[in-house]
Design an enzyme around this catalytic site. Sequence first.
Site, mmCIF file in Angstrom:
data_model
loop_
_atom_site.group_PDB
_atom_site.id
_atom_site.type_symbol
_atom_site.label_atom_id
_atom_site.label_comp_id
_atom_site.label_asym_id
_atom_site.label_seq_id
_atom_site.Cartn_x
_atom_site.Cartn_y
_atom_site.Cartn_z
ATOM 1 N N MET A 1 -6.760 -27.934 -20.783
ATOM 2 C CA MET A 1 -7.881 -28.014 -19.845
ATOM 3 C C MET A 1 -7.745 -29.107 -18.793
ATOM 4 O O MET A 1 -8.598 -29.246 -17.908
ATOM 5 C CB MET A 1 -9.179 -28.213 -20.636
ATOM 6 C CG MET A 1 -10.444 -27.945 -19.840
ATOM 7 S SD MET A 1 -11.906 -27.764 -20.882
ATOM 8 C CE MET A 1 -11.766 -26.027 -21.336
ATOM 9 N N GLU A 2 -6.657 -29.860 -18.838
ATOM 10 C CA GLU A 2 -6.547 -31.010 -17.928
ATOM 11 C C GLU A 2 -6.674 -30.621 -16.462
ATOM 12 O O GLU A 2 -7.225 -31.387 -15.658
ATOM 13 C CB GLU A 2 -5.210 -31.728 -18.163
ATOM 14 C CG GLU A 2 -5.173 -32.610 -19.389
ATOM 15 C CD GLU A 2 -4.988 -31.831 -20.694
ATOM 16 O OE1 GLU A 2 -5.063 -32.452 -21.765
ATOM 17 O OE2 GLU A 2 -4.771 -30.600 -20.630
#
Length: 278
Positions: free
Chosen positions: A147-148
Amino acid sequence: MTDPDERRVSCTVTDGVADVRLDREAKLNALDPAMASALITTGQRLRRDTGVRAVVLSGNGRAFCAGLDMSSFQAMADNEPVRLNHQEEYPYTGPARATGQRAAYVWAELPVPVIAAVHGVAFGGGLQIALGADIRVVAPDARLSVMEIRWGLVPDMTGSQLLPELVGRDVAKELTFTGRVVNGEEAARIGLATKVADDPRKAALALAAEIAGKNPDAIRGAKRLLDLAGRTGLADGFTAEQREIGALIGSPNQVEAVRANLEERAPVFTDPGEEGYA
């Protein structure tokens, strides 16, 4: 063994199986400096506990780990520095230098198998912690994501290096570039997870107990060999294979394994020394 002084992480060892749980339920076990430090410290201590034969890593409450604490993202929005600092309890010379990297990679560095039991969410840093395990058992409805990118970031807790080994470089890029969420079923199909179980922690503990009943010297040697695969040349890998088998054959635990099989009884193994074979 229970350590009441650990913050954010609980650890109990029973019959050679370490039951490690991220314990910040109200925040879905999100990562803050205290959580990162507790993960590293717990892993360091388990690495030196020769009575541990397998580890199960899970999260209390509704999730495995939701990733970095939201307060950290607010700090980024306010242009404030975000650091996960940790004071090493033991000297460290491995490849993972940053605290976030150590929180995930300390599990890969354990000499015994580590099984991550994933339910709820494993987002961002939470997924990277699961990648540090040898095996991942996930719930069918678990949600996993690199999800970065949603926060304008890249995976920086060893995930950029470990993820391609599991899913292939192209799939790793697709997951990283999009940050899309996959469920447990898809995670198993693409290699992000090892297998699916309705109760991943129960399944992981059963698997850990099975592993703990095997020759601990052989289990440790097998992990060393398998971790070399693809990371070293064939000649070095084959040499390591012969070194491991040479040390095992005729060793007390290997002889006990043979005798137990021939006598159709449960083996009784001796815990290995800190340097390897007993």
